[in-house]
Design an enzyme around this catalytic site. Structure first.
Site, short mmCIF file in Angstrom:
data_model
loop_
_atom_site.label_atom_id
_atom_site.label_comp_id
_atom_site.label_asym_id
_atom_site.label_seq_id
_atom_site.Cartn_x
_atom_site.Cartn_y
_atom_site.Cartn_z
N HIS A 77 24.52 -38.06 -50.63
CA HIS A 77 23.20 -38.65 -50.83
C HIS A 77 22.50 -38.91 -49.50
O HIS A 77 22.61 -40.00 -48.93
CB HIS A 77 23.37 -39.96 -51.60
CG HIS A 77 22.14 -40.40 -52.31
ND1 HIS A 77 22.13 -40.82 -53.61
CD2 HIS A 77 20.85 -40.47 -51.90
CE1 HIS A 77 20.91 -41.14 -53.97
NE2 HIS A 77 20.11 -40.94 -52.95
N HIS A 95 18.70 -38.25 -47.26
CA HIS A 95 17.32 -37.77 -47.24
C HIS A 95 17.05 -37.22 -45.85
O HIS A 95 17.06 -37.97 -44.87
CB HIS A 95 16.35 -38.91 -47.57
CG HIS A 95 16.53 -39.46 -48.95
ND1 HIS A 95 15.88 -38.92 -50.04
CD2 HIS A 95 17.31 -40.46 -49.43
CE1 HIS A 95 16.24 -39.60 -51.14
NE2 HIS A 95 17.11 -40.53 -50.79
N LEU A 96 16.83 -35.90 -45.77
CA LEU A 96 16.59 -35.29 -44.46
C LEU A 96 15.11 -35.19 -44.14
O LEU A 96 14.74 -34.90 -43.01
CB LEU A 96 17.24 -33.90 -44.40
CG LEU A 96 18.76 -33.90 -44.29
CD1 LEU A 96 19.31 -32.47 -44.29
CD2 LEU A 96 19.21 -34.62 -43.02
N ASN A 111 13.40 -34.99 -52.67
CA ASN A 111 12.05 -35.58 -52.56
C ASN A 111 11.40 -35.32 -51.21
O ASN A 111 10.98 -36.23 -50.50
CB ASN A 111 12.08 -37.08 -52.87
CG ASN A 111 13.00 -37.85 -51.95
OD1 ASN A 111 13.84 -37.28 -51.27
ND2 ASN A 111 12.83 -39.17 -51.92
N ASP A 128 15.99 -37.99 -57.55
CA ASP A 128 16.24 -39.22 -56.80
C ASP A 128 14.96 -39.83 -56.23
O ASP A 128 14.13 -39.15 -55.67
CB ASP A 128 17.21 -38.98 -55.65
CG ASP A 128 17.58 -40.27 -54.98
OD1 ASP A 128 18.12 -41.15 -55.67
OD2 ASP A 128 17.28 -40.44 -53.78
N HIS A 146 19.01 -41.35 -60.41
CA HIS A 146 18.47 -42.57 -59.81
C HIS A 146 18.03 -43.37 -61.04
O HIS A 146 17.17 -42.93 -61.78
CB HIS A 146 17.29 -42.16 -58.94
CG HIS A 146 16.49 -43.29 -58.39
ND1 HIS A 146 16.60 -43.71 -57.10
CD2 HIS A 146 15.54 -44.08 -58.95
CE1 HIS A 146 15.76 -44.70 -56.88
NE2 HIS A 146 15.11 -44.95 -57.99
N ASP A 200 22.91 -42.80 -49.00
CA ASP A 200 21.48 -42.95 -49.30
C ASP A 200 20.68 -43.15 -48.01
O ASP A 200 19.75 -43.95 -47.95
CB ASP A 200 21.21 -44.09 -50.29
CG ASP A 200 19.81 -43.98 -50.91
OD1 ASP A 200 19.11 -42.97 -50.66
OD2 ASP A 200 19.41 -44.90 -51.64
N HIS A 215 12.76 -44.00 -42.36
CA HIS A 215 11.32 -44.24 -42.45
C HIS A 215 10.80 -44.65 -41.08
O HIS A 215 11.48 -45.36 -40.34
CB HIS A 215 11.01 -45.37 -43.44
CG HIS A 215 11.19 -44.97 -44.87
ND1 HIS A 215 10.42 -44.01 -45.47
CD2 HIS A 215 12.07 -45.39 -45.81
CE1 HIS A 215 10.81 -43.87 -46.73
NE2 HIS A 215 11.82 -44.68 -46.96
#
Lengths: 308, 426, 177
Positions: free
Chosen positions: B62, B64-65, B96, B154, B181, B307, B311
């Site tokens: 899990h 996020h790249l 996403n 997700d 999710h 996860d 950001h």
């Protein structure tokens, strides 16, 4: 005592002693309101910016009058006038204002915690004039002062806060302040507007105003804020008013010396019947009057010295 | 240069019946030799493994790249480098992105970029629905052919139960797991943290634990209906741990995962409106945290996944209710998870399983681990090392970690991916 | 350690007040009666005591807090504690005797005059001080002075009154021996 709070963000930061000190200082400013010349030079040369991201007439005006009576230069910036409407972030807006060296920022914002965020990023003193559903400290201070004017001791009083507890910053600040002074507090409203965890504030809960109205020395009515609610947690204003509105009939069951308060603006006929709002036991206008004096006291107390 | 001899190291891979102090030789991308008193040849870099432990490289289900679309937050290059620094040699990237990975072209784009820029293995996860909009199925079959290892919306929940049922039926036919999710979108509307005492005091709209439980329960029933493998991502509530436990007892193909922040922090971390404690699902109260730990202990939760959700400051240094959800997690995952071993909630072998064998099982991938001729995907760790996590030194492009300045125990020193040393703390 | 020397003891201070009361009466003979307004904190106490020593026409007592009118806000990091300004008679056209314990730079009196003017326009304001220690920074003089002292910049005059202090009298603090 030395009042060394750099900001006024939450009632939870203020001890009873600090609140007493604010009240004492407020008394000095109440005298000024009765003078022919309602102005003192205390904050001459200081700049107060009212930064209001939410609409407000009463609170903004109150701060403006307070600042002007202290001879501060008061500038009002509303959401539509600020660059927030052009997509500028809160921090950028504030940093740009700070480049103009204000001494005190009075902040109202729809997001809980926004004044705290600003206090961490800026040099100016910050007064929270209402942040989301979090707090509205100056309202609680003026409310307590108003209660004290009429009831002497706050300790031991039983105060009801009636209405939309979930979304009310006025309720939160008042619960903290009243508990600090040793008052008993019961929140009253439809269950869908009272979070379960509200008990952690040390307050009682009732969903039936008619049943408990005879217990209260003070009844604070909250404004039903249609603009803040998503799906409405009650069926209609009419039904709300039937169960949680204050009218003469219901008041017959209240204590004879009960007093009624409301932070305004009043939705007449919803929370409070017009005859109740205008009755002698209604302290709504005393609250407004005390609002100016309390805010003068706070501006005065925060306005000392150079920028820290 | 890709020849290494690690000397006197504790080689740990219970799945391959390995827990011994010895030497391990890496050559030509694979584990060439495991033994005692091996001698280095001239082209080998010798590494002293004394008092260190050698694990098979970790697998993160899990991550996020952010590439394509949000390269200002993270890229495939920086995200995989942060993963390598955390001991990971494989990560699965969520769909996403912008555009969303909901068709084979995007999947291939990600894999091509990874081929060129990634420090480690990247396995894409495709969307269940087009644009994550919850309205129409994405081209799941083609994405699988292009290299997707699972499907997930997700960040969003497929709220339409009929569509979710279709997705699971369809995925079952292609033998690809559905990763969910789980938060009821209506019940959590405008919520920015766990609904409880802290949210009440802060005046923030909360997300009740039941918003997760309701969807987990629904999806378990849909798994029963469709026979599709359901993997519940980042479980945060006592209710969903219990639901997954019961589903497993019933023999359903249901697995669960926990993220380190959910078993390390509670909603108390949100006080002072700390946006680095804002994530989805939110940090819950202590009882939920304990339930997640219990779920990991008894095997209800199979996988620990990060996860990792980078950001930029413009998304985080703002009003709490407007701030983005998520925190970075690749570099802190091992140490935070190892704390469970130190607290005797997990054995070291179980911890390793949740970081290696089990995530591969979820994806129906073969586990190689540490054995002769296997690809040299390895993490060299000092379990006794006390260290301070400094987010300013992170390999991630973003700085949104609530663990900045935390004192941790257990530090990844080096990571090898296919025989290449992709991370060296020195 | 700061050197401290007593200049007046309790009895001498009392005698000085008697003398000042007599001077007030004398002035009033030609000018008419005053209202007495003390400046916080010790000026208020002195005004009260003087009033009790005076006979004859009815005089009113007032108190004045000058903190909102100070010219040195910027220097203090916290704002001074405010005390009650209470003047129950119309200031307009009244004759006021302003009372303070020590006259030094004159800045307090400047503030007091401004504060007074915001309350109305008095016909006349006179100033009474217990001690004039010199060192004026503004062109302000007292009309009635209990005791005149020549004091260096490094020294301080302290008036202590038993209503708020532990002892009573006038002291000279600091300076060289």
């Amino acid at each position: 005592m030395a009042f060394d709070f750099p900001h006024i963000l939450s009632m939870s930061n203020l001890s009873r002693e600090a609140m007493e000190f604010i009240f004492e200082t407020t008394d000095r400013f109440r005298e000024i309101a009765g003078r022919p010349i309602k102005k003192v030079p205390a904050l001459r040369g200081k700049t107060v910016i009212n930064l209001f991201f939410e609409n407000s007439t009463r609170t903004r005006t109150s701060f403006e009058i307070a600042g002007k009576r202290l001879s501060a230069d008061v500038i009002n910036i509303s959401k539509s006038a600020s660059s927030a409407s052009k997509g500028e972030s809160l921090v950028d807006t504030a940093k740009n204002l700070e480049a103009m060296s204000p001494d005190i920022l009075v902040v109202r914002h729809g997001s809980a915690g926004a004044p705290l965020l600003l206090s961490k990023m800026l040099k100016a003193r910050i007064i929270n004039a209402g942040d989301g559903a979090h707090e509205h400290p100056t309202q609680a201070l003026l409310d307590l002062l108003t209660i004290r004017d009429h009831k002497k001791n706050i300790a031991g009083l039983h105060v009801a806060i009636v209405g939309d507890i979930a979304h009310s910053r006025v309720a939160r600040s008042n619960m903290i302040a009243l508990r600090t002074f040793g008052a008993k507090v019961t929140v009253v409203g439809p269950k869908s507007l009272i979070p379960q965890e509200i008990k952690s504030f040390g307050v009682g809960v009732s969903y039936d105003l008619a049943k408990c109205i005879d217990q209260f020395d003070v009844i604070m009515m909250l404004r039903i804020q249609n603009e803040r609610l998503g799906l409405t947690p009650f069926p209609s204003l009419r039904e709300y008013s039937n169960f949680y509105g204050l009218n003469l009939n219901l008041l017959k069951c209240a204590k004879p010396d009960v007093v009624i308060m409301h932070p305004g603006p009043v939705n007449r006929g919803v929370e409070v019947a017009p005859e109740v709002a205008d009755a002698p036991y209604s302290l709504i206008l005393d609250q407004v009057k005390n609002g100016v004096a309390v805010r003068m006291a706070l501006l005065y107390l925060l306005g000392g010295g150079e920028n820290l | 240069m890709n020849h290494y001899l690690i000397k006197n190291v504790r080689i740990f891979d219970p799945e391959n019946h390995l827990d011994q102090v010895g030497d391990l030789r890496i050559s030509d991308g694979v584990i060439a030799e495991i033994g005692q008193n091996l001698n280095a040849n001239s082209k080998e870099t010798q590494i002293d493994g004394q008092d260190k432990i050698l694990f098979p490289g970790f697998v993160d289900l899990h991550t996020h790249l952010r590439e394509p679309g949000f390269e200002y937050k993270e890229s495939i290059a920086t995200g995989t480098q942060a993963a390598a620094a955390g001991g990971f040699t494989t990560i699965c990237c969520m769909a996403n992105t912008e555009p969303v990975n909901d068709n084979a072209a995007i999947t291939r784009y990600i894999l091509e970029k990874a081929q060129a820029a990634a420090a480690i293995e990247v396995w894409p996860i495709g969307a269940i629905t087009q644009g994550l909009a919850g309205e129409k199925l994405a081209e799941i079959g083609e994405m699988k052919s292009a290299g997707c290892v699972g499907i997930s919306d997700d960040g969003m929940t497929v709220m339409n139960s009929e569509l979710m049922r279709m997705g699971m039926d369809y995925a079952k036919g292609f033998e690809i797991p559905v990763i969910t999710h789980s938060i009821d979108a209506n019940l959590s509307r405008n919520g920015s943290m766990h609904e409880g005492q802290v949210s009440c005091e802060l005046g923030l709209k909360g997300v009740p634990a039941e918003a997760e439980d309701i969807i987990v329960a629904r999806d378990i029933y849909l798994s029963q209906l469709t026979g599709c493998h359901l993997h519940v991502a980042h479980v945060s509530t006592a209710g969903s741990v219990e639901l997954i436990r019961q589903a497993k007892q019933k023999g359903l193909v249901v697995t669960g995962e926990a993220a380190p922040h959910h078993f390390t922090l509670t909603d108390e971390a949100c006080r002072e409106y700390a946006t680095h404690a804002k994530m989805c699902p939110p940090l819950r109260s202590e009882e939920h945290r304990q339930a997640v730990i219990a779920g990991l202990s008894d095997g209800t939760l199979d996988v620990i996944a990060t996860d990792h959700a980078p950001h930029a400051t413009i998304d985080k240094e703002i009003e709490f209710d407007k701030a983005a959800f998520g925190i970075t997690g690749l570099e802190t995952a091992f140490a935070l998870s190892y704390a469970l071993v130190l607290e005797k909630k997990l054995s070291l072998a179980d911890l390793l399983k949740k970081l290696t064998v089990n995530p591969l099982k979820v994806l129906a991938k073969k586990y190689m681990g540490i054995q002769k001729s296997a690809p040299a995907n390895l993490a060299l760790v000092d379990l006794n090392k006390q260290w301070k996590y400094q987010v300013s030194e992170s390999f991630s492009k973003s700085r949104n970690s609530p663990f900045d300045g935390w004192d941790l125990q257990g530090q990844v020193l080096m990571t090898w991916y296919q025989g290449k040393r992709v991370f060296d703390r020195e | 350690m700061k050197k401290s020397r007593q200049i007046l003891n309790e009895q001498e201070l009392q005698a000085l007040l008697q003398k000042l009361a007599a001077e007030i009466s004398e002035t009033e003979k030609t000018q008419g009666p005053f209202h007495l307004v003390g400046i916080h904190r010790r000026g208020v106490i002195l005004a009260k005591r003087l009033l009790s020593l005076l006979e004859g026409p009815k005089r009113k007592l007032g108190s004045l807090d000058i903190n909102l009118y100070r010219d040195d806000f910027a220097q203090s990091s916290t704002m001074p504690v405010l005390r009650e300004t209470k003047i129950d008679f119309p200031v307009e056209k009244s004759r006021i005797l302003l009372i303070d314990d020590v006259l030094f730079t004159g800045r307090t009196i400047r503030s007091a005059l401004n504060a007074m003017m915001d309350l109305g326009r008095p016909q006349k304001v006179d100033l009474l001080v217990l001690v004039d220690r010199g060192g004026r920074e503004l062109p302000i003089q007292a009309d009635l002075v209990g005791l005149k002292l020549e004091v260096s910049d490094t020294e301080n005059v302290a008036v202590r009154l038993k209503e708020i202090d532990k002892e009573e009298g006038v002291w000279l603090l600091g300076g060289n021996t």
